[in-house]
Design a protein around this motif. Structure first.
Motif, PDB file in Angstrom:
ATOM      1  N   LYS A  27     -14.420   6.099   0.252  1.00  0.00           N
ATOM      2  CA  LYS A  27     -13.546   5.641  -1.203  1.00  0.00           C
ATOM      3  C   LYS A  27     -12.253   6.661  -0.516  1.00  0.00           C
ATOM      4  CE  LYS A  27     -17.600   4.676  -3.408  1.00  0.00           C
ATOM      5  NZ  LYS A  27     -18.689   5.553  -4.642  1.00  0.00           N
ATOM      6  N   LEU A  28     -11.504   5.965  -1.240  1.00  0.00           N
ATOM      7  CA  LEU A  28     -10.359   6.714  -1.945  1.00  0.00           C
ATOM      8  C   LEU A  28      -9.813   6.868  -3.631  1.00  0.00           C
ATOM      9  CD1 LEU A  28      -7.237   5.183   0.282  1.00  0.00           C
ATOM     10  CD2 LEU A  28      -8.398   7.349   0.769  1.00  0.00           C
ATOM     11  N   PHE A  29      -9.975   8.339  -3.686  1.00  0.00           N
ATOM     12  CA  PHE A  29      -9.463   8.925  -5.223  1.00  0.00           C
ATOM     13  C   PHE A  29      -7.978   9.125  -5.927  1.00  0.00           C
ATOM     14  CE2 PHE A  29     -13.671   8.856  -6.289  1.00  0.00           C
ATOM     15  CZ  PHE A  29     -14.284   8.578  -4.556  1.00  0.00           C
ATOM     16  N   PHE A  30      -7.630   7.996  -6.611  1.00  0.00           N
ATOM     17  CA  PHE A  30      -5.737   8.841  -7.227  1.00  0.00           C
ATOM     18  C   PHE A  30      -6.215   9.522  -7.799  1.00  0.00           C
ATOM     19  CE2 PHE A  30      -4.312   4.904  -5.034  1.00  0.00           C
ATOM     20  CZ  PHE A  30      -5.032   4.928  -3.914  1.00  0.00           C
ATOM     21  N   GLY A  31      -4.909   9.637  -7.818  1.00  0.00           N
ATOM     22  CA  GLY A  31      -4.327  11.074  -8.443  1.00  0.00           C
ATOM     23  C   GLY A  31      -3.884  10.112 -10.014  1.00  0.00           C
ATOM     24  N   SER A  32      -3.654  11.010 -11.701  1.00  0.00           N
ATOM     25  CA  SER A  32      -3.024  10.147 -12.354  1.00  0.00           C
ATOM     26  C   SER A  32      -2.031   9.547 -12.694  1.00  0.00           C
ATOM     27  CB  SER A  32      -3.007  11.117 -13.213  1.00  0.00           C
ATOM     28  OG  SER A  32      -2.490  11.667 -13.547  1.00  0.00           O
ATOM     29  N   ILE A  49       2.083   8.189  -7.161  1.00  0.00           N
ATOM     30  CA  ILE A  49       1.084   8.081  -6.962  1.00  0.00           C
ATOM     31  C   ILE A  49       0.137   8.517  -5.428  1.00  0.00           C
ATOM     32  CG2 ILE A  49      -1.710   7.069  -7.949  1.00  0.00           C
ATOM     33  CD1 ILE A  49      -0.508   4.573  -9.274  1.00  0.00           C
ATOM     34  N   PHE A  99      -2.341  10.123   0.842  1.00  0.00           N
ATOM     35  CA  PHE A  99      -1.622   9.335   0.391  1.00  0.00           C
ATOM     36  C   PHE A  99      -0.606   9.088  -0.511  1.00  0.00           C
ATOM     37  CE2 PHE A  99      -3.460   6.689   4.322  1.00  0.00           C
ATOM     38  CZ  PHE A  99      -4.465   7.574   3.931  1.00  0.00           C
ATOM     39  N   GLN A 157       4.642  -4.157 -10.827  1.00  0.00           N
ATOM     40  CA  GLN A 157       4.007  -4.530  -9.116  1.00  0.00           C
ATOM     41  C   GLN A 157       3.232  -3.428  -8.539  1.00  0.00           C
ATOM     42  OE1 GLN A 157       7.752  -4.498  -6.464  1.00  0.00           O
ATOM     43  NE2 GLN A 157       9.245  -4.810  -8.549  1.00  0.00           N
ATOM     44  N   SER A 158       2.626  -4.077  -7.484  1.00  0.00           N
ATOM     45  CA  SER A 158       1.607  -3.541  -7.021  1.00  0.00           C
ATOM     46  C   SER A 158       2.097  -2.251  -6.499  1.00  0.00           C
ATOM     47  CB  SER A 158       1.025  -4.189  -5.679  1.00  0.00           C
ATOM     48  OG  SER A 158      -0.419  -4.105  -4.790  1.00  0.00           O
ATOM     49  N   LEU A 159       1.130  -1.673  -5.624  1.00  0.00           N
ATOM     50  CA  LEU A 159       1.159  -0.337  -4.792  1.00  0.00           C
ATOM     51  C   LEU A 159       1.698  -0.163  -3.825  1.00  0.00           C
ATOM     52  CD1 LEU A 159      -1.088   0.397  -7.389  1.00  0.00           C
ATOM     53  CD2 LEU A 159      -1.098   3.053  -5.589  1.00  0.00           C
ATOM     54  N   GLY A 166      -3.252  -5.634  -3.050  1.00  0.00           N
ATOM     55  CA  GLY A 166      -3.340  -6.766  -3.440  1.00  0.00           C
ATOM     56  C   GLY A 166      -2.148  -6.745  -4.438  1.00  0.00           C
ATOM     57  N   PHE A 177       7.224   5.214 -10.726  1.00  0.00           N
ATOM     58  CA  PHE A 177       5.891   5.608 -11.112  1.00  0.00           C
ATOM     59  C   PHE A 177       5.583   5.755  -8.759  1.00  0.00           C
ATOM     60  CE2 PHE A 177       2.704   6.889 -13.757  1.00  0.00           C
ATOM     61  CZ  PHE A 177       1.478   6.748 -12.910  1.00  0.00           C
ATOM     62  N   GLN A 206       5.329   2.390  -7.138  1.00  0.00           N
ATOM     63  CA  GLN A 206       4.897   1.423  -7.794  1.00  0.00           C
ATOM     64  C   GLN A 206       5.464   1.382  -9.134  1.00  0.00           C
ATOM     65  OE1 GLN A 206       1.729   1.371 -10.999  1.00  0.00           O
ATOM     66  NE2 GLN A 206       1.435   0.097 -10.297  1.00  0.00           N
ATOM     67  N   GLN A 219      -3.518   4.921 -14.810  1.00  0.00           N
ATOM     68  CA  GLN A 219      -4.343   6.256 -13.824  1.00  0.00           C
ATOM     69  C   GLN A 219      -5.603   5.113 -13.282  1.00  0.00           C
ATOM     70  OE1 GLN A 219      -6.142   9.230 -14.072  1.00  0.00           O
ATOM     71  NE2 GLN A 219      -6.935   8.091 -12.303  1.00  0.00           N
ATOM     72  N   TYR A 254       2.176   6.432  -2.480  1.00  0.00           N
ATOM     73  CA  TYR A 254       2.486   4.770  -3.181  1.00  0.00           C
ATOM     74  C   TYR A 254       3.249   5.978  -3.879  1.00  0.00           C
ATOM     75  CZ  TYR A 254      -2.340   3.747  -1.557  1.00  0.00           C
ATOM     76  OH  TYR A 254      -2.896   2.991  -0.079  1.00  0.00           O
ATOM     77  N   PHE A 292      -6.781  -3.877  -9.455  1.00  0.00           N
ATOM     78  CA  PHE A 292      -6.320  -4.413  -8.279  1.00  0.00           C
ATOM     79  C   PHE A 292      -6.904  -4.424  -6.894  1.00  0.00           C
ATOM     80  CE2 PHE A 292      -1.616  -3.612  -8.240  1.00  0.00           C
ATOM     81  CZ  PHE A 292      -1.206  -2.771  -9.594  1.00  0.00           C
ATOM     82  N   GLN A 326     -12.126  -2.276  -1.753  1.00  0.00           N
ATOM     83  CA  GLN A 326     -11.998  -1.545  -3.295  1.00  0.00           C
ATOM     84  C   GLN A 326     -11.831  -1.983  -4.271  1.00  0.00           C
ATOM     85  OE1 GLN A 326     -11.199   2.779  -1.395  1.00  0.00           O
ATOM     86  NE2 GLN A 326     -12.144   3.023  -3.054  1.00  0.00           N
ATOM     87  N   LEU A 357       2.384   1.986  -0.255  1.00  0.00           N
ATOM     88  CA  LEU A 357       2.505   2.917   0.772  1.00  0.00           C
ATOM     89  C   LEU A 357       3.779   3.353   0.946  1.00  0.00           C
ATOM     90  CD1 LEU A 357       0.489   5.046   1.416  1.00  0.00           C
ATOM     91  CD2 LEU A 357       0.633   3.158   3.503  1.00  0.00           C
TER      92      LEU A 357
END
Lengths: 110, 118
Positions: free
Chosen positions: B106-111, B93, B34, B42-44, A101, B91, B38, A42, B36, A86, A33, B46
């Motif tokens: 698909k994964l959907f993320f909170g704000s 998430i 899940f 930097q990246s997310l 990534g 942060f 951040q 967000q 995460y 990302f 994705q 897990l």
């Protein structure tokens, strides 16, 4: 675990320019994705694309799973495209987990 | 698309206090969510996988007694940062999928929740 490398790390574009972001991954995946994280944090899901090509407006993406890379194309960039992009993948032996990534920071200037 | 709601969006607390973050799937049921983390620029990363009705699975290096996860229903998971310290500022998430962890889910993320510990 699976390694995900994105390039370039940073990209500065003039409004109207086109660009290509790349994502390389080290193992076979069953899920890939692309996300856009806006300045407020967000995460927006852009594409689910474990293989093939998809287009959504000015954005398109191509994943060549056999060669373990994916590309995100931004055409006619706008200032609202700024943010971090990302790539996230799920290895075929990794139940449920998405590995992200490091991201590409994109700044589009007027 | 599926909606994941996360609250609060921002919290400032004193060192030593506990903070609870909620993650809700609004229009679908999520047996797995899940969490995460951040850090700036930097990246997310897990932290843990939250499973409805059972114990969470934590990633290596994440203290389970520090980051308590409860997934009491198919639409709600909570992360509690216990005895927060400044180094926990980050942060956070959450994400959830609507496909039962199928490969093509698909994964959907909170704000996200920006936690600042003073």
């Amino acid at each position: 675990g699976i390694q995900v490398e994105q390039s370039p790390p940073d990209l500065i574009l003039q409004e109207g320019a086109n660009s290509t972001l790349r994502c390389n991954f080290s193992d076979s995946v069953n899920n890939l994705q692309w996300f856009h994280q806006n300045p407020w944090g967000q995460l927006i899901n852009l594409f689910y694309i474990p293989s093939g090509t998809k287009q959504n407006g000015r954005l398109s993406a191509t994943t060549v799973a056999t060669e373990r890379y994916s590309l995100l194309y931004i055409s006619s960039s706008q200032t609202t495209d700024s943010g971090v992009y990302f790539c996230a993948v799920r290895a075929t032996d990794s139940w449920g987990k998405l590995q992200f990534g490091a991201g590409t920071q994109v700044v589009v200037t007027p | 698309g599926a909606v994941v709601s996360q609250h609060p969006s921002r919290v400032i607390c004193k060192s030593g206090t506990s903070v609870k973050i909620e993650c809700r799937s609004l229009d679908f049921q999520a047996t797995t969510m899940f969490w995460y983390r951040q850090f700036p620029k930097q990246s997310l990363m897990l932290m843990a996988t939250s499973n409805e009705g059972s114990k969470a699975t934590y990633e290596q290096g994440v203290e389970k007694d520090k980051f308590l996860i409860n997934h009491a229903s198919l639409t709600l998971s909570t992360l509690t940062v216990t005895s927060a310290h400044p180094e926990d500022s980050s942060f956070y998430i959450c994400s959830a999928g609507n496909g039962g962890l199928a490969p093509n889910e698909k994964l959907f993320f909170g704000s996200g929740t920006q936690l600042s510990v003073l």
